[in-house]
Enzyme design. Structure first.
Site, PDB file in Angstrom:
ATOM      1  N   GLU A  33       0.861  -1.194   0.000  1.00  0.00           N
ATOM      2  CA  GLU A  33       0.000   0.000   0.000  1.00  0.00           C
ATOM      3  C   GLU A  33       0.895   1.241   0.000  1.00  0.00           C
ATOM      4  OE1 GLU A  33      -3.535   0.823  -0.059  1.00  0.00           O
ATOM      5  OE2 GLU A  33      -2.445   2.719  -0.274  1.00  0.00           O
ATOM      6  N   GLY A  39      -7.862   2.390   2.072  1.00  0.00           N
ATOM      7  CA  GLY A  39      -8.207   2.846   0.732  1.00  0.00           C
ATOM      8  C   GLY A  39      -9.101   4.068   0.703  1.00  0.00           C
ATOM      9  N   LYS A  50     -19.477  10.113   5.678  1.00  0.00           N
ATOM     10  CA  LYS A  50     -20.605   9.846   6.578  1.00  0.00           C
ATOM     11  C   LYS A  50     -20.383  10.513   7.944  1.00  0.00           C
ATOM     12  CE  LYS A  50     -21.768   8.351   3.204  1.00  0.00           C
ATOM     13  NZ  LYS A  50     -21.031   8.242   1.971  1.00  0.00           N
ATOM     14  N   GLY A 178     -21.525  17.772 -11.446  1.00  0.00           N
ATOM     15  CA  GLY A 178     -21.843  16.344 -11.350  1.00  0.00           C
ATOM     16  C   GLY A 178     -22.883  16.116 -10.267  1.00  0.00           C
ATOM     17  N   VAL A 181     -23.632  10.447  -7.153  1.00  0.00           N
ATOM     18  CA  VAL A 181     -23.670  10.090  -5.739  1.00  0.00           C
ATOM     19  C   VAL A 181     -22.827  11.058  -4.896  1.00  0.00           C
ATOM     20  CG1 VAL A 181     -23.352   8.212  -4.108  1.00  0.00           C
ATOM     21  CG2 VAL A 181     -23.920   7.702  -6.454  1.00  0.00           C
ATOM     22  N   GLU A 201     -25.484  19.351 -13.661  1.00  0.00           N
ATOM     23  CA  GLU A 201     -25.481  17.932 -14.062  1.00  0.00           C
ATOM     24  C   GLU A 201     -25.697  17.821 -15.575  1.00  0.00           C
ATOM     25  OE1 GLU A 201     -25.058  14.664 -12.953  1.00  0.00           O
ATOM     26  OE2 GLU A 201     -25.724  14.153 -14.976  1.00  0.00           O
ATOM     27  N   ASP A 308     -12.859  -1.432  -7.861  1.00  0.00           N
ATOM     28  CA  ASP A 308     -13.044  -0.286  -8.768  1.00  0.00           C
ATOM     29  C   ASP A 308     -12.120  -0.323  -9.984  1.00  0.00           C
ATOM     30  OD1 ASP A 308     -14.728   0.600  -6.801  1.00  0.00           O
ATOM     31  OD2 ASP A 308     -13.813   2.577  -6.581  1.00  0.00           O
ATOM     32  N   HIS A 440     -43.032  -2.704  16.133  1.00  0.00           N
ATOM     33  CA  HIS A 440     -43.737  -1.422  16.074  1.00  0.00           C
ATOM     34  C   HIS A 440     -43.320  -0.572  17.269  1.00  0.00           C
ATOM     35  CE1 HIS A 440     -46.970   1.465  15.510  1.00  0.00           C
ATOM     36  NE2 HIS A 440     -47.236   1.347  16.811  1.00  0.00           N
TER      37      HIS A 440
HETATM   38  P1  NAD Z   1     -21.287   9.174 -10.516  1.00  0.00           P
HETATM   39  O1  NAD Z   1     -21.049   8.400 -11.734  1.00  0.00           O
HETATM   40  O2  NAD Z   1     -22.208   8.669  -9.476  1.00  0.00           O
HETATM   41  O3  NAD Z   1     -21.849  10.631 -10.907  1.00  0.00           O
HETATM   42  C1  NAD Z   1     -21.189  11.496 -11.780  1.00  0.00           C
HETATM   43  C2  NAD Z   1     -22.225  12.432 -12.373  1.00  0.00           C
HETATM   44  O4  NAD Z   1     -21.541  13.437 -13.087  1.00  0.00           O
HETATM   45  C3  NAD Z   1     -23.170  11.728 -13.355  1.00  0.00           C
HETATM   46  O5  NAD Z   1     -24.489  12.028 -12.989  1.00  0.00           O
HETATM   47  C4  NAD Z   1     -22.776  12.316 -14.689  1.00  0.00           C
HETATM   48  O6  NAD Z   1     -23.868  12.432 -15.560  1.00  0.00           O
HETATM   49  C5  NAD Z   1     -22.239  13.687 -14.298  1.00  0.00           C
HETATM   50  N1  NAD Z   1     -21.261  14.281 -15.215  1.00  0.00           N
HETATM   51  C6  NAD Z   1     -20.249  13.659 -15.854  1.00  0.00           C
HETATM   52  N2  NAD Z   1     -19.517  14.572 -16.556  1.00  0.00           N
HETATM   53  C7  NAD Z   1     -20.094  15.776 -16.325  1.00  0.00           C
HETATM   54  C8  NAD Z   1     -19.793  17.107 -16.738  1.00  0.00           C
HETATM   55  N3  NAD Z   1     -18.734  17.395 -17.510  1.00  0.00           N
HETATM   56  N4  NAD Z   1     -20.601  18.103 -16.318  1.00  0.00           N
HETATM   57  C9  NAD Z   1     -21.658  17.832 -15.508  1.00  0.00           C
HETATM   58  N5  NAD Z   1     -21.964  16.607 -15.089  1.00  0.00           N
HETATM   59  C10 NAD Z   1     -21.195  15.589 -15.479  1.00  0.00           C
HETATM   60  O7  NAD Z   1     -19.835   9.502  -9.929  1.00  0.00           O
HETATM   61  P2  NAD Z   1     -19.409  10.171  -8.547  1.00  0.00           P
HETATM   62  O8  NAD Z   1     -20.570  10.834  -7.887  1.00  0.00           O
HETATM   63  O9  NAD Z   1     -18.198  10.972  -8.867  1.00  0.00           O
HETATM   64  O10 NAD Z   1     -18.995   8.914  -7.685  1.00  0.00           O
HETATM   65  C11 NAD Z   1     -17.924   8.059  -8.128  1.00  0.00           C
HETATM   66  C12 NAD Z   1     -18.170   6.631  -7.704  1.00  0.00           C
HETATM   67  O11 NAD Z   1     -18.088   6.520  -6.310  1.00  0.00           O
HETATM   68  C13 NAD Z   1     -19.531   6.132  -8.134  1.00  0.00           C
HETATM   69  O12 NAD Z   1     -19.407   4.877  -8.746  1.00  0.00           O
HETATM   70  C14 NAD Z   1     -20.291   6.011  -6.859  1.00  0.00           C
HETATM   71  O13 NAD Z   1     -21.197   4.917  -6.860  1.00  0.00           O
HETATM   72  C15 NAD Z   1     -19.207   5.826  -5.814  1.00  0.00           C
HETATM   73  N6  NAD Z   1     -19.675   6.429  -4.568  1.00  0.00           N
HETATM   74  C16 NAD Z   1     -20.570   5.718  -3.829  1.00  0.00           C
HETATM   75  C17 NAD Z   1     -21.081   6.279  -2.692  1.00  0.00           C
HETATM   76  C18 NAD Z   1     -22.089   5.514  -1.879  1.00  0.00           C
HETATM   77  O14 NAD Z   1     -22.221   4.314  -2.091  1.00  0.00           O
HETATM   78  N7  NAD Z   1     -22.845   6.143  -0.989  1.00  0.00           N
HETATM   79  C19 NAD Z   1     -20.724   7.557  -2.279  1.00  0.00           C
HETATM   80  C20 NAD Z   1     -19.830   8.257  -3.076  1.00  0.00           C
HETATM   81  C21 NAD Z   1     -19.307   7.670  -4.225  1.00  0.00           C
END
Ligand code: NAD
Length: 469
Positions: A33, A39, A50, A178, A181, A201, A308, A440
């Site tokens: 690592e 990670g 969180k 973006g 998530v 977005e 990933d 309940h």
């Molecule tokens: P994501 O893929 O969830 O969202 C990226 C968003 O950016 C999409 O909606 C896309 O349409 C948009 N986008 C892309 N290019 C763009 C641009 N140039 N202008 C505007 N919008 C654009 O990716 P993320 O939110 O970066 O997360 C990365 C990964 O990490 C994901 O796979 C996610 O599942 C994971 N993650 C999970 C959690 C969780 O489980 N709670 C939390 C955070 C991240």
């Protein structure tokens, strides 16, 4: 030269879980690592976000406590201390992982690994060494994507890594590029603290891969809390003037710009393979991802990959499950985990969670379904906690009644989803899911009600009125 049976590259939730399982199965194992163990999930992802969200939620609840008959005079927060607490949580969990390595007699080697040949790994930039090993498991995860937007390198334009690991900044205004998530979770955190948030977005809605109703509801909630949401928008450039950042975008052919103190770029994450392969090694990749078979083997013998770096579904719990299955495969055992059903959770307020098929996805696949829905406005615990906007939707096969999917937007959705993942994995029917006594008053009672809706025997849902003649 050190000799191992398995060398795992990357100590994230995929790599460290795989290493522990391999050691349990008797393999002499090392983990390499080059950053902190745990990670992205533990250091720059799931856990620190969180922790921040929890603190900001407590602050918002304190400000809204008056409606419960509780006076909290002058609720306030200090961003430094919120980050300090987050750091404590991370440190505690990181210590736990290091302990597990020791307990399982796994060598943790600090430095950057490069695969020189199928059985040879070099470590540099730390405890420099050359290792020989029977198997190599790549679990190097992902890093934030940085789109080629003019101005993206300006100071103040940051990734989620920089917000979580850099100096705490108490943004009063923030643009998030973006609405996936990461975007909506950070929007929730900063809005809870009173920050003005704008989301840009590219697709036609937030969380484009989620159930449409969930996306629309979330958009309304974020707007109600003062956010501005721009969907179907194309970011053209970022500029800076008088200390403020300007994000210029086009939407329906019109040009717009929003300004803020900071800009968070959250447009996805790309596989992390930088420096991983020596010049003699060529492995099959697809759009930056290492291509793997169902058993995690790659195009090179005895080199395996999980998490990933291989997958478009980038979730810590999937990487961990793959880590267990890969270690078992390498040690010559059957997989002890079911990888076919992967729940996903989003920590907004209310929380969002989903597993299996939505009704639209089932329709697209030509599967006839029956659906049930329960509105949380009729759930006692929800009313007590003032979280009245939300629902649980369930999707079952029309003929057999077997549960195919569930979409939740409600308090504790991220915990409740486990029950549905269990139901789908074990092929339970609507009737089997419904007949259980749930305590309940709880949020989980709503699960019973959603399945009762399928059977047309809902008790707490107001009967649908016949339209007036
Ligand atoms: P994501 O893929 O969830 O969202 C990226 C968003 O950016 C999409 O909606 C896309 O349409 C948009 N986008 C892309 N290019 C763009 C641009 N140039 N202008 C505007 N919008 C654009 O990716 P993320 O939110 O970066 O997360 C990365 C990964 O990490 C994901 O796979 C996610 O599942 C994971 N993650 C999970 C959690 C969780 O489980 N709670 C939390 C955070 C991240």
């Amino acid at each position: 030269m050190n000799q191992y049976q398995l060398v795992v590259i990357g100590a994230g939730p995929g790599g460290y879980v795989a290493a522990i399982r391999a050691a349990q199965l008797g393999l002499k194992t090392a983990v390499i690592e080059n950053r902190d163990v745990g990670g992205t999930c533990l250091n720059r992802g799931c856990i620190p976000t969180k922790a921040l969200l929890h603190a900001s939620e407590v602050y918002r609840q304190a400000k809204e406590a008056y409606s419960l008959g509780v006076d909290i005079l002058q609720a306030s927060y200090q961003m430094d201390r919120i980050h300090e607490k987050k750091e404590k949580v991370v440190l505690q969990l990181r210590g736990g992982v290091e302990q597990l390595f020791k307990a399982n007699k796994i060598d943790l080697i600090r430095g950057s690994a490069a695969i020189l040949a199928p059985h040879k790994v070099s470590v540099t930039g730390g405890e420099n060494s050359l290792l020989t090993t029977d198997h190599i498991l790549i679990a190097t995860g992902s890093v934030p994507s940085c789109p080629p937007i003019p101005g993206i390198d300006l100071p103040g334009v940051v990734s989620s890594d920089q917000i979580l690991e850099g100096d705490p900044i108490d943004y009063k205004s923030l643009v998030i590029i973006g609405g996936g998530v990461i975007g909506v979770e950070f929007a929730t955190f900063y809005q809870n603290l009173g920050c003005e948030v704008a989301i840009i977005e590219a697709m036609d809605r937030l969380l484009p891969t989620m159930d449409r109703e969930i996306s629309q509801n979330l958009g309304m909630i974020l707007k109600k809390r003062g956010g501005s949401i721009h969907t179907g928008a194309r970011v053209e450039k970022i500029t800076k003037q008088d200390g403020m950042l300007f994000c210029h975008f086009t939407q329906n052919g019109q040009e717009y710009s929003v300004q803020a103190q900071g800009i968070l770029v959250a447009v996805g994450r790309r596989p992390n393979t930088k420096g991983l392969f020596g010049s003699e090694v060529s492995i099959q990749m697809d759009r930056g991802r290492i291509v793997t078979e169902n058993d995690f083997s790659t195009s090179l013998p005895n080199i395996w990959a999980i998490g990933d770096v291989t997958s478009s579904v980038q979730l810590a719990h999937l990487a961990s499950a793959q880590g267990i299955a890969a270690a078992e495969r390498i040690a010559g055992h059957q997989s002890s985990v079911d990888l076919s059903v992967v729940p996903s959770c989003i920590y907004t307020d209310p929380e969002i969670a989903s597993v299996g098929l939505s009704a639209d996805e089932a329709k697209a696949q030509g599967i006839a379904v029956q659906t049930g829905k329960f509105l949380m406005a009729a759930n006692g615990k929800t009313i007590i906690e003032g979280k009245d906007r939300g629902f649980i939707k369930v999707v079952c096969d029309a003929e057999s009644g077997v549960l195919l999917g569930a979409q939740l937007m409600c308090a504790r959705a991220t915990d409740l989803i486990g029950e549905f993942a269990n139901g789908i994995t074990n092929h339970l029917t609507a009737e089997q899911m419904r007949r259980v006594i749930r305590p309940h008053p709880t949020f989980s009672e709503a699960i019973t009600e959603a399945f009762e809706d399928i059977e047309g025997r809902a008790i707490h849902i107001a009967p649908k009125r016949k339209p007036a003649k």
